[in-house]
Scaffold this motif. Structure first.
Motif, PDB file in Angstrom:
ATOM      1  N   GLN A 190      18.755   0.448  10.640  1.00  0.00           N
ATOM      2  CA  GLN A 190      17.792   0.274   9.559  1.00  0.00           C
ATOM      3  C   GLN A 190      17.763  -1.198   9.104  1.00  0.00           C
ATOM      4  O   GLN A 190      16.698  -1.793   8.933  1.00  0.00           O
ATOM      5  CB  GLN A 190      18.171   1.197   8.389  1.00  0.00           C
ATOM      6  N   SER A 234       4.252  -1.841   6.807  1.00  0.00           N
ATOM      7  CA  SER A 234       4.872  -1.358   5.566  1.00  0.00           C
ATOM      8  C   SER A 234       6.324  -0.962   5.791  1.00  0.00           C
ATOM      9  O   SER A 234       6.717  -0.608   6.908  1.00  0.00           O
ATOM     10  CB  SER A 234       4.103  -0.140   5.051  1.00  0.00           C
ATOM     11  N   ASP A 266       7.625   1.776   4.849  1.00  0.00           N
ATOM     12  CA  ASP A 266       7.621   3.173   5.292  1.00  0.00           C
ATOM     13  C   ASP A 266       7.497   3.265   6.807  1.00  0.00           C
ATOM     14  O   ASP A 266       8.159   4.077   7.452  1.00  0.00           O
ATOM     15  CB  ASP A 266       6.442   3.934   4.651  1.00  0.00           C
ATOM     16  N   HIS A 285      10.730   2.497   8.397  1.00  0.00           N
ATOM     17  CA  HIS A 285      11.612   3.656   8.265  1.00  0.00           C
ATOM     18  C   HIS A 285      11.296   4.697   9.345  1.00  0.00           C
ATOM     19  O   HIS A 285      12.192   5.253   9.975  1.00  0.00           O
ATOM     20  CB  HIS A 285      11.444   4.257   6.870  1.00  0.00           C
ATOM     21  N   ARG A 286       9.992   4.935   9.571  1.00  0.00           N
ATOM     22  CA  ARG A 286       9.600   5.900  10.606  1.00  0.00           C
ATOM     23  C   ARG A 286      10.026   5.416  11.986  1.00  0.00           C
ATOM     24  O   ARG A 286      10.474   6.200  12.825  1.00  0.00           O
ATOM     25  CB  ARG A 286       8.080   6.108  10.580  1.00  0.00           C
TER      26      ARG A 286
END
Lengths: 207, 207
Positions: free
Chosen positions: B102, B178, B180, B183-184
């Protein structure tokens, strides 16, 4: 009739000549980058290696970056032709996707050896998105969207993001030593496209 | 006593000066590449941007490629420090791997915006493997091997190949819009590390 044909032949000859100069410049650039890397690449070097005058080269390309971009477009166009050919239109989207990604990984594997890694890396970055790059990503995105509609892969991530994931993951093929390793990379990359299990393994085991 | 200290202070001052010149050169190079790309990057440009003489710069680096390599090492060393800090040693290997990947994806996402894609691409290619690069891959390889031993991910692919897959797949974060989406991407990349289901989905559906 003959008189009318002359201008057409003449035009064709000029076009062929232009294409030859262009191709020579792109080949020269690829050879130079393989020898010395991208850094400090100059128009003079490209002209010399291509066997054309520096003034001639400037009629075709404003600078060395433009030669790189044109090379890049030529490469991706060739790759797209191969990817399209690899996918049998009679097969379901998921099988076509498998075939296309396997072909893409093989291209990465071979081109890293032939052109050096530096150039190959430039093929798949957001900052260098050009038309050819967009076509490649779009080709993969469509196959992914179709396979997701067939229920053969995950729905929880946009197809365009999955296409970017695939193309980046498969550039790892350039660092691999054997065709078997390339095959394993494709299997691992495809596994990332699978719908997640109802219980996330990591979360279930450790939360 | 004072007299004895002088040479030490003197040495420290020289070392600090050297480090400052070096850092200025690397910062200058990164700024130039963000402005104009890697192509045609020259020692004169780097020296001017760094505010040092050309002759001075040549005392530190033989050519522009060497500046790039040094920049690259500095970047990866900084990244490794962040990845190591992201992983809580009390957690199981799989959780530490999640945290490290991450963080790596976030670094890719931000550095693509700040340095331009071209430089970031050079961080993860076989041709440019240097010590820092090897340490990064080794760090991820160890976490993967440990998590595989815990039974938390697939055993059928060597840990080093999986590490290469992860690092390449996550460079896609540089193209994403983004947090998000980043994260995906990490979730999709981790899904590729899952043990394959007993029946291959694609094969089962279509063979």
């Amino acid at each position: 009739m003959y008189a009318r044909d002359v201008p057409k032949l003449w035009t064709e000859t000029i076009d062929a000549h232009r294409a030859a100069v262009r191709d020579a410049a792109l080949d020269a650039m690829a050879a130079l980058v393989a020898e010395q890397g991208l850094v400090s690449l100059t128009m003079s070097q490209i002209a010399e290696k291509a066997g054309v005058g520096r003034a001639t080269l400037y009629k075709y390309f404003p600078d060395a970056q433009a030669v790189l971009t044109a090379w890049h477009e030529r490469q991706i166009t060739a790759h797209l032709d191969r990817l399209t050919a690899a996918a049998d239109p009679a097969e379901p989207a998921f099988v076509r996707l498998q075939a296309a990604l396997q072909t893409f990984a093989q291209i990465q594997h071979h081109s890293a050896r032939h052109h050096g890694g530096e150039l190959a890396t430039l093929l798949h970055r957001g900052e260098h998105v050009d038309r050819a790059q967009q076509r490649l990503r779009e080709f993969v995105r469509k196959l992914i969207a179709e396979a997701a509609e067939d229920g053969d892969l995950r729905h929880d991530v946009p197809a365009d993001e999955l296409a970017g994931y695939c193309l980046h993951a498969l550039t790892a093929a350039g660092t691999l030593g054997s065709p078997d390793a390339v095959h394993r990379l494709v299997a691992v990359t495809l596994a990332g496209l699978n719908a997640p299990a109802p219980l996330d393994r990591g979360g279930a085991a450790h939360d």
